[in-house]
Design a protein around this motif. Structure first.
Motif, PDB file in Angstrom:
ATOM      1  N   LEU A  37      39.048  37.430  38.497  1.00 54.62           N
ATOM      2  CA  LEU A  37      39.987  38.384  39.088  1.00 54.62           C
ATOM      3  C   LEU A  37      39.817  38.447  40.604  1.00 54.62           C
ATOM      4  O   LEU A  37      40.796  38.425  41.365  1.00 54.62           O
ATOM      5  CB  LEU A  37      39.759  39.767  38.471  1.00 54.62           C
ATOM      6  N   ILE A  38      38.572  38.511  41.061  1.00 48.73           N
ATOM      7  CA  ILE A  38      38.288  38.542  42.498  1.00 48.73           C
ATOM      8  C   ILE A  38      38.778  37.256  43.163  1.00 48.73           C
ATOM      9  O   ILE A  38      39.405  37.287  44.228  1.00 48.73           O
ATOM     10  CB  ILE A  38      36.778  38.736  42.750  1.00 48.73           C
ATOM     11  N   ASP A  39      38.492  36.123  42.520  1.00 44.70           N
ATOM     12  CA  ASP A  39      38.921  34.833  43.084  1.00 44.70           C
ATOM     13  C   ASP A  39      40.446  34.733  43.159  1.00 44.70           C
ATOM     14  O   ASP A  39      40.993  34.217  44.144  1.00 44.70           O
ATOM     15  CB  ASP A  39      38.366  33.683  42.244  1.00 44.70           C
ATOM     16  N   GLU A  40      41.137  35.205  42.118  1.00 43.96           N
ATOM     17  CA  GLU A  40      42.602  35.136  42.112  1.00 43.96           C
ATOM     18  C   GLU A  40      43.209  35.905  43.285  1.00 43.96           C
ATOM     19  O   GLU A  40      44.080  35.395  43.992  1.00 43.96           O
ATOM     20  CB  GLU A  40      43.152  35.716  40.802  1.00 43.96           C
ATOM     21  N   GLU A  41      42.736  37.128  43.474  1.00 51.02           N
ATOM     22  CA  GLU A  41      43.328  37.987  44.502  1.00 51.02           C
ATOM     23  C   GLU A  41      42.947  37.533  45.913  1.00 51.02           C
ATOM     24  O   GLU A  41      43.785  37.545  46.811  1.00 51.02           O
ATOM     25  CB  GLU A  41      42.889  39.440  44.280  1.00 51.02           C
ATOM     26  N   THR A  42      41.695  37.157  46.128  1.00 51.37           N
ATOM     27  CA  THR A  42      41.300  36.721  47.479  1.00 51.37           C
ATOM     28  C   THR A  42      41.944  35.381  47.833  1.00 51.37           C
ATOM     29  O   THR A  42      42.342  35.164  48.981  1.00 51.37           O
ATOM     30  CB  THR A  42      39.766  36.606  47.587  1.00 51.37           C
ATOM     31  N   ARG A  43      42.063  34.498  46.849  1.00 53.72           N
ATOM     32  CA  ARG A  43      42.708  33.204  47.115  1.00 53.72           C
ATOM     33  C   ARG A  43      44.185  33.398  47.476  1.00 53.72           C
ATOM     34  O   ARG A  43      44.706  32.747  48.387  1.00 53.72           O
ATOM     35  CB  ARG A  43      42.582  32.303  45.887  1.00 53.72           C
ATOM     36  N   ALA A  44      44.852  34.307  46.762  1.00 55.51           N
ATOM     37  CA  ALA A  44      46.265  34.568  47.041  1.00 55.51           C
ATOM     38  C   ALA A  44      46.456  35.137  48.443  1.00 55.51           C
ATOM     39  O   ALA A  44      47.506  34.936  49.073  1.00 55.51           O
ATOM     40  CB  ALA A  44      46.831  35.533  46.005  1.00 55.51           C
ATOM     41  N   ALA A  45      45.428  35.836  48.958  1.00 54.01           N
ATOM     42  CA  ALA A  45      45.501  36.422  50.302  1.00 54.01           C
ATOM     43  C   ALA A  45      44.897  35.510  51.363  1.00 54.01           C
ATOM     44  O   ALA A  45      44.764  35.914  52.524  1.00 54.01           O
ATOM     45  CB  ALA A  45      44.789  37.771  50.314  1.00 54.01           C
TER      46      ALA A  45
END
Length: 346
Positions: free
Chosen positions: A151-159
């Motif tokens: 979840l952390i990787d998904e959101e930080t990667r998208a940003a």
């Protein structure tokens, strides 16, 4: 089909079998229940924008008219495509009489997706779905370490952001009880750090520090360390936040289970500081001295007794929700007094 195993869930959601008529998504994590149900609906619809091919129903409507669900299931979409019936808020409602005709129907080419609550195994709707060949049950429990990492990787990667190890550890300590809440907090954090290129631990503390998960962590720290003043304040704060008392009880139970294992390591010769430093998920660095002190305070006999009390409280908080807040508060205050008498904060 029985309840899907964790390793099977993502694969199922990405490609629900055509033979499945009913999918029950259930569990205590309401945010994850909603997220998975929505994903199944989107995939099953396959981009079909026909508004008549998707129907949203409240479970209370079906309880008052059980025949409606199978009628919707057998209705043929005007413009073709797969018909999706999305049933919301089914926790605590008996839908078995409405779902059973759907499972027996032979002419329908639709999919019923039901959002349930924390349903007991072997009872009611969960028993019906898990025993049917053309149905699937998807459990949704609080995110484990691997789920939070993704979840952390998904959101930080998208940003287009990276995140430090300390910031990641801080997030692990603050998130997990509810998927949508966790995703929202990470998205808020990414927005705060936008333009910096990297999320730091100070960013987490500044942005997520007022979240209920942070208050919950501080609350359990106060109970484990005998800090009655902080505990009193924390109980008032959580009461105002509306956080479910059973979530508090479950989190406290998991903390003391970890403390029991940590104390056993200490008695085998490992220093509390080393135990905390290599803990997984990682303990936020500002909390490490505090958690190490908790290991020293709670002897194996004391922590075993604490687990007995917490197990009973967790059970009662689920089965007697009208008393849950008082039960959990009393238990945490009892644990704090034990910690205080055993060398905790005075």
């Amino acid at each position: 089909m029985v309840a899907l195993k964790p390793a099977e869930i993502d694969r199922f959601i990405a490609n629900p079998p055509a033979t499945i008529a009913v999918v029950l998504v259930y569990g205590p994590d309401a945010g994850l229940v909603n997220e998975r149900a929505k994903a199944i609906v989107e995939v099953a619809a396959k981009g079909n924008d026909d508004p008549f091919s998707r129907v949203k129903l409240d479970a209370s409507d079906i309880v008052s008219d059980p025949q409606r669900l199978v009628d919707e299931y057998l209705t043929v979409p005007l413009f073709g495509g797969k018909r999706i019936i999305w049933v919301r808020d089914a926790g605590g409602k008996n839908l078995s009489n409405a779902v059973e005709p759907v499972l027996k129907a032979e002419d329908g080419d639709a999919l019923v997706v039901i959002e349930g609550g924390d349903l007991k195994k072997g009872v009611g709707l969960r028993k019906l779905v898990e025993g049917a060949r053309n149905a699937a049950a998807i459990p949704c429990y609080a995110d484990a370490t691997r789920d939070l990492e993704r979840l952390i990787d998904e959101e930080t990667r998208a940003a287009n952001l990276t995140i430090t190890r300390e910031a990641r550890a801080a997030l692990h300590a603050l998130l997990g009880a509810d998927r949508l809440a966790s995703r929202g907090e990470i998205a808020k954090l990414c927005l705060y750090a936008l333009g910096k290129g990297r999320v730091e631990a100070d960013d987490v503390e500044a942005v997520v520090g007022d979240a209920s998960a942070f208050a919950l962590d501080a609350l359990i720290d106060a109970a484990a360390g005998g800090d009655l003043a902080t505990l009193d304040h924390g109980l008032d704060r959580l009461d105002a936040s509306g956080l479910d008392a059973s979530v508090i009880a479950g989190s406290a139970l998991r903390r003391f289970q970890w403390l029991e294992a940590a104390r056993a390591e200490m008695e085998a010769g490992v220093s509390p500081d080393d135990i905390v430093k290599r803990a997984r998920p990682a303990v936020y660095f500002k909390r490490q001295p505090l958690v190490a002190q908790h290991i020293r305070i709670w002897s194996l006999p004391r922590v075993a007794r604490a687990l007995e009390i917490l197990n009973e409280t967790a059970f009662k908080s689920r089965t007697m929700p009208h008393l849950a807040r008082a039960l959990v508060s009393d238990t945490l205050l009892t644990l704090a007094r034990v910690a205080r008498s055993s060398g905790g904060r005075r």
